[in-house]
Scaffold this active site. Structure first.
Site, PDB file in Angstrom:
ATOM      1  N   TYR A 120       0.880  -1.158   0.000  1.00 19.51           N
ATOM      2  CA  TYR A 120       0.000   0.000   0.000  1.00 19.51           C
ATOM      3  C   TYR A 120       0.931   1.226   0.000  1.00 19.51           C
ATOM      4  CZ  TYR A 120      -3.409  -3.312   2.017  1.00 19.51           C
ATOM      5  OH  TYR A 120      -4.224  -4.383   2.274  1.00 19.51           O
ATOM      6  N   CYS A 123       1.382   2.891   3.494  1.00 17.38           N
ATOM      7  CA  CYS A 123       1.686   2.016   4.631  1.00 17.38           C
ATOM      8  C   CYS A 123       3.101   2.318   5.127  1.00 17.38           C
ATOM      9  CB  CYS A 123       1.560   0.561   4.196  1.00 17.38           C
ATOM     10  SG  CYS A 123       2.378  -0.619   5.274  1.00 17.38           S
ATOM     11  N   PHE A 125       5.128   0.538   6.901  1.00 18.05           N
ATOM     12  CA  PHE A 125       5.999  -0.623   6.770  1.00 18.05           C
ATOM     13  C   PHE A 125       6.465  -0.793   5.318  1.00 18.05           C
ATOM     14  CE2 PHE A 125       3.269  -1.376  10.442  1.00 18.05           C
ATOM     15  CZ  PHE A 125       4.209  -1.623  11.420  1.00 18.05           C
ATOM     16  N   CYS A 126       5.559  -0.544   4.385  1.00 16.48           N
ATOM     17  CA  CYS A 126       5.933  -0.592   2.963  1.00 16.48           C
ATOM     18  C   CYS A 126       6.898   0.538   2.633  1.00 16.48           C
ATOM     19  CB  CYS A 126       4.692  -0.497   2.086  1.00 16.48           C
ATOM     20  SG  CYS A 126       3.488  -1.822   2.353  1.00 16.48           S
TER      21      CYS A 126
END
Length: 392
Positions: A120, A123, A125-126
């Site tokens: 995403y 996001c 974390f991404c």
């Protein structure tokens, strides 16, 4: 961002329409839910609406009778449906352009594997993974996952993002495992990615809510020989410091994003105004997506503030966290890694940059000492400064 919020709105709308209270004539919208909802790993969708979140939201928003509640429910459904429609339309447009997307500027190592990142865009974390890949100049293909249907990862038993596919057959899950595995591969000589990934085994357990969760052993460690470790961490304590702050970014800093992005009704509305602009909504459909989504995420942001024991003014928690990070870097170092960023620098930068363009980000820049470090990180990732440091 629009797709993730659409997913919350669709679920909330269906919850309202399917409630027994709404089905009985003349009965008010009194809904109850379970308190053990889980938290999503998306920045502006962070803290997604499980049953407990939905019921708390609905009790706050649906104070009227059945007719008014049904109208508001329809608004939620329409807003969510519109977001889903535009997400699917955007996804197919993106797929048609994938073959035309150039690799990042700058050289990439000849031994670099083929990489596909399922993500995403907003996001945190991404964003951490992209920061690592960009800094090291690694070419990678992005597949934006529709968070409502998630068809793009239907082939995977692991239903979260990020997922990194290596040479189209090896799947890496969890942002910290992805980063540690790739860094180990780039430094070590003669090690295959398959061998390295086996050093980060999955561990499944059941949390307090009775839900099965997956964790990974050793995910903040690099699996290096003694000589390689000495080259990467020449000073005593560097490795432990890096690991400590990587974990801090995952366990604390990430949890400050949504409460700050949706701190007030005005900020929630501004965030969804950005969502509507990015999604290219029409005037009518954008209206429903913007106002229904802003109301939902404003209430969810309040729930997250209580869950993580944040101050009434959540900005103060953000400011303190960021200044703690700057103090840990210190005045004598450009980065925590010294002259070049280490994995902790990339993790913190990846988390913070998902707020760019929003009021919370501007306030953070104006009220903390993070700006010089942040600008150095922007330049390092944009220029792929890690290319020259690869030994493989």
């Amino acid at each position: 961002m629009a797709a993730a919020c659409a997913r919350s709105l669709v679920k909330v709308g269906w919850t309202i329409l399917e409630s027994p209270a709404l089905r009985r004539p003349g009965t008010g919208a009194l809904l109850s839910g379970n308190a053990g909802s889980h938290v999503s790993r998306r920045s502006y969708y962070y803290g997604g609406a499980g049953p407990g979140a939905r019921s708390g939201l609905l009790r706050s928003l649906l104070g009227g009778g059945g007719g008014g509640s049904r109208a508001l429910s329809c608004a939620f459904l329409l807003g969510g449906g519109v977001g889903l429609y535009h997400t699917v339309k955007f996804y197919w447009a993106q797929q048609r352009q994938l073959a035309q997307v150039p690799a990042p500027d700058g050289p990439s190592p000849s031994a670099s594997p083929s990489l596909t990142l399922y993500q995403y865009q907003t996001c945190p974390f991404c964003s951490k993974v992209r920061a690592f890949l960009d800094y090291h100049g690694l070419a990678y293909r992005v597949v934006e996952v529709n968070p409502v249907m998630r068809r793009e990862i239907k082939w995977s038993a692991y239903r979260k993002v990020p997922i990194l596919m290596v040479d189209e057959h090896l799947q890496l899950n969890d942002s910290s495992v992805i980063i540690s595995s790739l860094k180990t591969y780039l430094i070590s000589k003669g090690s295959s990615m398959s061998d390295i990934v086996r050093c980060y085994p999955e561990m499944k357990s059941v949390n307090d809510s009775g839900k099965e969760v997956t964790e990974y052993n050793n995910k903040y460690w690099l699996m290096l020989s003694q000589d390689d470790a000495a080259a990467v961490y020449p000073d005593k304590g560097m490795q432990k410091e890096e690991m400590k702050w990587r974990q801090w970014a995952d366990d604390w800093l990430v949890h400050l994003i949504s409460p700050n992005v949706y701190r007030s009704a005005g900020e929630a509305l501004a965030s969804f105004d950005y969502i509507v602009r990015e999604g290219k909504f029409g005037a009518l459909e954008g209206f429903f997506a913007k106002y229904a989504g802003a109301a939902a995420m404003f209430v969810i942001g309040k729930r997250l503030k209580r869950r993580h024991n944040l101050q009434d003014d959540v900005r103060q928690d953000l400011y303190k966290a960021v200044d703690d990070w700057v103090a840990a870097v210190g005045r004598k170092r450009k980065f925590m890694g010294g002259e070049q960023p280490n994995l902790a620098d990339l993790a913190v930068f990846g988390v913070l940059r998902v707020m760019e363009g929003l009021e919370a980000f501007d306030d953070m820049m104006a009220n903390t000492k993070v700006k010089p470090w942040y600008q150095r990180m922007q330049a390092a990732t944009r220029n792929h400064d890690g290319c020259s440091r690869l030994s493989r």
